[in-house]
Scaffold this motif. Structure first.
Motif, short mmCIF file in Angstrom:
data_model
loop_
_atom_site.label_atom_id
_atom_site.label_comp_id
_atom_site.label_asym_id
_atom_site.label_seq_id
_atom_site.Cartn_x
_atom_site.Cartn_y
_atom_site.Cartn_z
N LYS A 182 -3.94 0.68 -1.95
CA LYS A 182 -3.55 -0.40 -1.03
C LYS A 182 -3.70 0.05 0.42
N ASP A 217 -7.45 0.32 1.20
CA ASP A 217 -8.03 -1.01 1.36
C ASP A 217 -7.66 -1.61 2.71
N HIS A 218 -6.44 -1.37 3.16
CA HIS A 218 -6.00 -1.87 4.47
C HIS A 218 -6.81 -1.20 5.58
#
Length: 426
Positions: free
Chosen positions: A84, A87-88
């Motif tokens: 996560k 991906d950010h």
């Protein structure tokens, strides 16, 4: 938009080309660093996702064997958090990359002269001889007011500066000019189109006006609509996000439309007359071509624009723009400049450009090549055929007579009921 892979592979060569277009080296270094960081993060993301898949399989295996999956679950939760976060980071870098890429101009063609501004453009030919007048010549704005066919005072009152009313034979002359142009282009194989006069932001991005040149446009507040700065925008976006059959190419479109421009940064320039208005008519030519034929199509398009000036018997010259004076999306541009005797100079009346695959990549306009079945980006071209108001200005000045009348060019007379002159009212 430029191809990031091409920039990565030929960085030094393209950096030099873009430097000739005024792009600072630091911008490209930032792009290069972001691209490298993005590729590194992609590797980390793929590695983490592979580990997550392994952890997921370990949980399933533990459950099947009635073992405690707590450690595998903890491992997968940690990997999920890592993914996560990665991906950010990727999304942030991707946004920065696209912001830089969308602001980079096209790469100039190899035969475009290197220069910093219009003083380094190169004249390649002239046609026609400017007339020697035996009386004091008048500017087109004075001629138009005297003949009561152009009214700037009331245009300014009703709307504001750089707006006018065409009136009577002035309106008829404007209409005759653009109908003549459209008829000529139809003979040359162009399909006439009446496009929308408003487009959405995605269309403005597709042809390269957005985001870099937003201040030059008129947006409708609280909507996705923009008044078109040229018919090039709706015509080019006609095939946005489509794949064409290669056998259909080349495709030619032409349209007459109003053009709306805020003229940001032009304060004090051409404040009188028809040269620089906020609203004006223009006949546009747009082509969709296979890459191997696009420069032949550029020569034909330029010839199509020249044909109008020749038939109107207006002296003009053709120049090729240098790297520092070309439009944002263009790889190569020819400007046609018409002679304006009151200014004793040539002024732009048409620009004909090959954007190669720059607009096609932004707008995702592609074709399936019948030779190998592959889907490829096509090339788009655009040109004025011509700016109508500037053509009217050139007619008024070049065809003016000592008695204050204006002779109507012979090719326009059928469009004006056979009338030969515009005269002052008795």
């Amino acid at each position: 938009m430029l191809d990031l892979k091409r920039i990565r592979t030929h960085f030094d060569v393209l950096a030099a080309d873009l430097a000739n277009r005024g792009v600072e080296a630091e911008i490209l270094q930032d792009l290069k660093a972001l691209d490298e960081e993005r590729r590194s993060l992609l590797v980390q993301t793929e590695t983490a996702k592979a580990k997550r898949n392994t952890a997921s399989a370990a949980i399933a295996q533990a459950k099947r064997q009635k073992e405690d999956p707590a450690q595998a679950i903890a491992d997968m939760q940690k990997l999920a958090g890592d993914i996560k976060k990665l991906d950010h980071q990727l999304a942030e870098i991707e946004e920065k990359l696209q912001s830089i890429l969308s602001g980079l101009p096209n790469i100039p063609a190899k035969d475009v002269p290197v220069g910093t501004d219009e003083s380094e453009n190169v004249e390649i030919r002239r046609w026609g001889q400017p007339k020697d007048f035996t009386f004091d010549i008048k500017a087109h704005w004075d001629i138009g007011e005297k003949l009561d066919i152009l009214d700037w005072e009331r245009g300014s009152k009703v709307t504001g500066s750089r707006f006018l009313f065409y009136k009577g034979l002035g309106a008829q002359l404007e209409r005759a000019v653009y109908n003549f142009m459209l008829d000529e282009h139809a003979k040359e194989g162009y399909t006439e189109v009446i496009p929308p006069y408003m487009v959405n932001h995605e269309s403005m991005f597709g042809t390269g006006q957005y985001p870099k040149f937003k201040e030059d446009t008129f947006e409708l507040a609280d909507t996705d609509y923009v008044l078109i700065p040229t018919a090039e925008v709706p015509l080019t976006n006609y095939y946005r996000n489509e794949i064409l059959d290669g056998k259909e190419l080349p495709i030619y479109f032409t349209a007459m439309s109003p053009s709306f421009r805020s003229e940001a940064g032009s304060a004090g320039r051409d404040t009188r007359g028809l040269i620089r208005l906020h609203q004006f008519h223009k006949v546009e030519m747009v082509k969709f071509s296979k890459p191997e034929n696009s420069y032949d199509e550029l020569e034909k398009m330029t010839s199509n624009a020249e044909n109008i000036l020749k038939k109107l018997e207006l002296p003009y010259r053709v120049i090729v723009l240098c790297t520092g004076d070309m439009g944002f999306s263009a790889a190569k541009t020819y400007d046609l400049e018409v002679w304006l005797p009151a200014q004793n100079t040539y002024r732009e009346i048409s620009s004909c450009s090959n954007t190669e695959d720059f607009q096609a990549r932004r707008a995702q306009i592609r074709y399936r090549d019948e030779a190998d079945g592959k889907v490829k980006l096509l090339h788009t071209l655009n040109g004025s055929g011509l700016a109508v108001g500037r053509t009217v200005a050139a007619i008024l000045e070049n065809y003016q007579n000592e008695d204050g009348s204006v002779t109507i060019p012979e090719v326009l007379r059928p469009y004006m009921g056979g009338r030969e002159k515009i005269c002052e009212k008795p």
